[in-house]
Structures are given as C-alpha cells and as structure tokens.
Design an enzyme around this catalytic site. Structure first.
Site, PDB file in Angstrom:
ATOM      1  N   CYS A  34      -4.765   8.583   7.937  1.00 49.06           N
ATOM      2  CA  CYS A  34      -5.091   8.226   9.321  1.00 49.06           C
ATOM      3  C   CYS A  34      -4.806   9.375  10.276  1.00 49.06           C
ATOM      4  CB  CYS A  34      -4.261   7.014   9.738  1.00 49.06           C
ATOM      5  SG  CYS A  34      -4.744   5.544   8.846  1.00 49.06           S
ATOM      6  N   VAL A  86       7.880   8.101  15.989  1.00 48.36           N
ATOM      7  CA  VAL A  86       7.604   8.633  14.639  1.00 48.36           C
ATOM      8  C   VAL A  86       6.357   9.517  14.636  1.00 48.36           C
ATOM      9  CG1 VAL A  86       7.162   8.028  12.228  1.00 48.36           C
ATOM     10  CG2 VAL A  86       8.775   6.674  13.574  1.00 48.36           C
ATOM     11  N   ARG A 132      -3.702  10.740   1.661  1.00 53.88           N
ATOM     12  CA  ARG A 132      -2.571  11.682   1.692  1.00 53.88           C
ATOM     13  C   ARG A 132      -1.786  11.672   0.375  1.00 53.88           C
ATOM     14  NH1 ARG A 132      -1.084  14.047   6.066  1.00 53.88           N
ATOM     15  NH2 ARG A 132       1.136  14.114   5.623  1.00 53.88           N
ATOM     16  N   ASP A 171       4.220   1.372  11.778  1.00 57.20           N
ATOM     17  CA  ASP A 171       2.978   0.668  11.413  1.00 57.20           C
ATOM     18  C   ASP A 171       2.937  -0.770  11.958  1.00 57.20           C
ATOM     19  OD1 ASP A 171       3.579   2.833   9.506  1.00 57.20           O
ATOM     20  OD2 ASP A 171       1.695   2.252   8.573  1.00 57.20           O
ATOM     21  N   LYS A 220       0.839  -1.215   0.000  1.00 65.18           N
ATOM     22  CA  LYS A 220       0.000   0.000   0.000  1.00 65.18           C
ATOM     23  C   LYS A 220       0.870   1.260   0.000  1.00 65.18           C
ATOM     24  CE  LYS A 220      -2.272   2.747   3.462  1.00 65.18           C
ATOM     25  NZ  LYS A 220      -1.028   3.417   3.861  1.00 65.18           N
ATOM     26  N   ASN A 221       2.032   1.201   0.657  1.00 65.71           N
ATOM     27  CA  ASN A 221       2.873   2.392   0.739  1.00 65.71           C
ATOM     28  C   ASN A 221       3.803   2.560  -0.456  1.00 65.71           C
ATOM     29  OD1 ASN A 221       1.600   3.015   3.062  1.00 65.71           O
ATOM     30  ND2 ASN A 221       3.362   2.753   4.429  1.00 65.71           N
TER      31      ASN A 221
END
Ligand code: UD1
Length: 450
Positions: free
Chosen positions: A131, A344, A107, A322, A33-34
């Site tokens: 998020c 983070v 984003r 994550d 996904k990233n």
C-alpha cells in the site's frame, strides 16, 4: 478524488453501494494476512515439509505461493480447506525474469532474503509493492542483512544479495520497532552462526505467532522485556505444523462497519487477547461488544450517540495503525471533536479527503496533535486530524487508494445516503477474503460490475 493509479485500474472493477442499511449477521475470519505469508516464507528454512492451516484466500497468499514455487518449494493443498503443505526439499534459484514478473505486487518478497541466502547463498528480490501509505523504505532491512554479513547490491530492477560465507549472528538496534525489519532479523538469525540480539524489536501478535512457527521448526528465540529478542542460531531447522492466528485487523474493520452503519455483526474467529487496545477504544467511542471465548466477538451499535475521542496510533501494544482508517469513518458519526495522531506512517490520512467530499468535517495538520511528539512532527507531513461530528455522509464516486483506506471507503459508502460508485475494489482482495460474499451475508445492498 481520482488517484493517478486509477487510470491503471480496470474500468469494470466497480462496486455500486446503496448506503443506509445497517450491516447485520455473521462473518468468519481466517488466518491473519500479516502472518500467513511470513509463515509460508519460514517454510523455506526447513529441511522437511511444513503444514499451515487457516490460510485465507487472498491475493497476497497467491503472490507468495507463486514466488516460493519459483524457488522450488512444492505447495499442495492439505486435508482441510485453507491448509497448505509446503515442501522445500528442492529449493533452487529462480530466474530473474520469473521473479521480476512479481515486481510491485507485494512487500513480502523482501522477507525471502535471509531464507534464500541460507539455502542458496544468493537471492534476487524484485521491486516491492504494497500500500502507498508513506515512503515505506527498506533501509532497516538492508542494514541488518549487511550486519549479518550479506553483500547487498541495489540494481535498477531489484536487489541482488549474496552470502559469501554462512551468515553470522549480530547485535542489532532498530531505529523504530518495524514489523518487517523484526521479521527480517528473525528469519535470518535462526540459521545464522551464533547469537543475535535484536533491540527495539516490534512485538505485534503476528510476530509472536511467527516466533511460535520458528520455534516449532527448532529455532531458539527468547523474547525479553523492553523489546529485546535474543536468537541462538541453529544448524538445521525442520518443518512445522501450525494454525495461523486469526486476522485481528480484519476483525476490527467489520467491527467499525457495524458501528458506522448502526448494525450488529458477529465476527467468528475474533480473539479478545489480540484486540484489547481496539476493544477499549471501541467501548470509549460508544460501541458495544461481547466476547464469546474461543468462538468470536459480537460488535454492535447500542443506539444513542457515539462519543468523539482523542486517539493516537502506535506500535503494539498501542492502537494499531491498520485499525485507524476504518475507525475514522465511525468517528465521523461521533458527537464532538475527535483528535487523531498517526505516528506509524507519515502519509496514512490521504483517504480522509474522500470522506470530506462525502460530507465529513475533517481537518488535517502537520503538527503532532494531542499526543507524544513523533518522527513526523514539523516535517511537512499531514499526519494529524481533527474530526468534527456527527455529519451525515452522502454517496460519492470513490477510487480505492490502498487496502485499509479502501475498506474504509466501503464502510463510508455503506453508511452514506444514496448510491456510491466505488472503483478499484480488486485491491481489497489483497487482504480481505471473499469480502463481497461477506458483505452480502451481512445484508449490504451492493452490485458488482465486471
Ligand atoms: C507491517 C504490516 C502493516 C502494518 C505495519 C505496522 C504486513 C504485511 N504489513 O508493514 O499492515 O501497518 O506493519 O504495524 O505485515 N520503516 C523504515 N525503514 C524500513 C522499514 C520500515 O523507515 O526499512 C518505517 C516505515 O516507513 C514505517 C515504520 O517504519 O514508518 C513501520 O513500518 P513497518 O513496521 O516496517 O511496516 P511493514 O512491516 O511494512
């Protein structure tokens, strides 16, 4: 706890979870996904079509597809499932109203800035979503775009950007190795005039995969030691053919679900080299895993007690933030005191309130506990936690707060005694492909109420 956003969530978006059954079986990962949405944005920079494979069916991909299509990129399915062909031959300015319809949904739109400035000379970016795990500012992005020579104006509905002339390479030092700002620099510098030197860059595996995509398109990018990336701008980029790296964050989520439920899950597609830090922690806590090269990783609870441990999240190659939320659920089942320091995001421990309501013993602190002092120490952010275990979790009514926190609630509900009601599960579709199908393949006893 019921969040403010719960009122906006559809009332029928509910999963009933009967806890207490160990997850057992196999699931298959697809592209990260990233990485995938960013590789799709990169296609905008080319003069020829690009082919991306291993694309997951998640809502973040739908949002980026729609935004790219609004800007004239033709997107059609390729020969195999999960393959898309993106053709940027007719890139054009989208109307503000059309783009604005996607405000608050993701984003990723902020990463369209550089490519649109190169292709069209101007860009409109709607308000961002993603998020709510902290303030999530975009100051690094805007500062670097200005350094490249872009004019940036913030208006009430979004950002208006213009490049009166070709953007110029520049020297940038990020205040923190931000993933998004590093991608912003890469996607802008590749077609800028001259050399760009980026210091304090993020070097997450997804960024390295994006660099691989850009190199295939004709970019010249060198990754040096000490977080320095040097990019030599070129006049023209072509298309790419690329298979997206698999989702190491989803892999860790299922690994933690296996551990917390006392189960055994084979994650097909998981790659050891992208998960080394996670695997070390998994083993330290008492989880077992077996790597099958090129195939996947089997994760299971080997029986006996899990061990509490100190843990600090960090940028790569540290323990990825994550991974933190799913692991915390497993730590509620470990014997002793675990100390967690989230470095983070300043606000990524809110989800623990629901775990505490389910019976977990978790105390939050403003101090930097157990690790190196971070940006959030002494600034009133509850960013450290002490988790005391093991505690039996009890079923509860849960409201999904964000993507990873939401998946953690599912893990907690699956390991708890009794039936939990989990609201707002559509949010999980943003980043977990077919998670309901995967849950049922793993033997979870869940009922979806629509
Ligand atoms: C990405 C990932 C997310 C992951 C995060 C860190 C995607 C779609 N999301 O998010 O899953 O948790 O990296 O690995 O890839 N910051 C600023 N100003 C900025 C930009 C960032 O202060 O302009 C701060 C953030 O508030 C945060 C930190 O930098 O505290 C890291 O954020 P960043 O790495 O940029 O995260 P994202 O790219 O948004």
């Amino acid at each position: 706890m019921k969040p403010d956003s719960a009122a906006a969530a559809p009332a029928d978006d509910v999963l009933l979870v009967h806890g207490g059954t160990p997850l057992q079986g196999e699931i298959r990962l697809r592209g990260a996904k990233n990485l995938v949405p960013k590789a799709m944005v990169a296609a905008l920079l080319g003069q020829e079509p690009s082919r991306l494979r291993n694309i997951p069916d998640i809502s973040d991909v739908d949002i980026v597809s729609r935004l790219l299509q609004l800007h004239g990129v033709a997107i059609v399915p390729g020969d195999e499932p999960g393959e898309l062909i993106l053709d940027p031959a007719s890139v054009e300015q989208a109307t503000i109203a059309d783009v604005d319809a996607h405000a608050g949904s993701s984003r990723i739109p902020i990463l369209l800035c550089g490519p649109l400035l190169h292709r069209l000379g101007h860009a409109f970016i709607p308000d961002l979503g993603g998020c709510r795990i902290g303030d999530r500012p975009i100051d690094f992005h805007l500062d670097v775009l200005r350094q490249f020579g872009a004019e940036v104006e913030k208006r009430p509905q979004g950002l208006h950007l213009a490049a009166p002339q070709r953007l110029r390479g520049t020297k940038v030092e990020l205040p923190f190795p931000s993933v998004g700002a590093t991608e912003q620099v890469l996607l802008t510098a590749v077609l800028a005039e001259g050399v760009t030197e980026l210091r304090n860059a993020a070097i997450e595996p997804e960024i390295v995969d994006l660099i691989a995509v850009l190199q295939k398109m004709g970019a010249i990018i060198t990754v040096h030691t000490d977080r320095v990336i040097r990019i030599t701008g070129v006049d023209r980029l072509g298309g790419y053919r690329h298979r997206a790296m698999s989702d190491r964050l989803e892999a860790a989520s299922w690994a933690c679900a296996a551990l917390a439920t006392g189960g055994d899950v084979y994650v097909r597609g998981a790659e050891q080299k992208d998960m080394m830090t996670f695997l070390n922690v998994y083993r330290t806590v008492g989880g077992a895993f077996e790597v099958e090269d090129g195939e996947g990783i089997r994760f299971w609870h080997p029986g006996g007690q899990l061990c509490a441990m100190p843990l600090e999240t960090d940028v790569h190659p540290g323990f990825q933030t994550d991974w933190q939320q799913p692991l915390v659920v497993a730590l509620t089942q470990a014997t002793g005191l675990s100390i967690l320091h989230e470095t983070v995001y300043e606000n990524r421990l809110g989800f623990t309130e629901a775990l505490a309501a389910m019976g977990a013993t978790i105390q939050l602190y403003r101090e930097c506990l157990g690790g190196t002092p971070c940006r959030f120490g002494q600034r009133n952010f509850l960013h450290s936690a002490v988790i005391s275990g093991p505690t039996k979790l009890q079923a509860a009514e849960l409201f999904i707060p964000d993507l990873r926190g939401g998946f953690s609630y599912l893990i907690a509900a699956l390991s708890a005694q009794g039936m939990s009601t989990v609201h707002g599960i559509d949010l999980i579709n943003r980043g977990y492909e077919n998670f309901l199908g995967k849950l049922s393949d793993l033997g979870a006893r869940v009922e979806h109420r629509r």
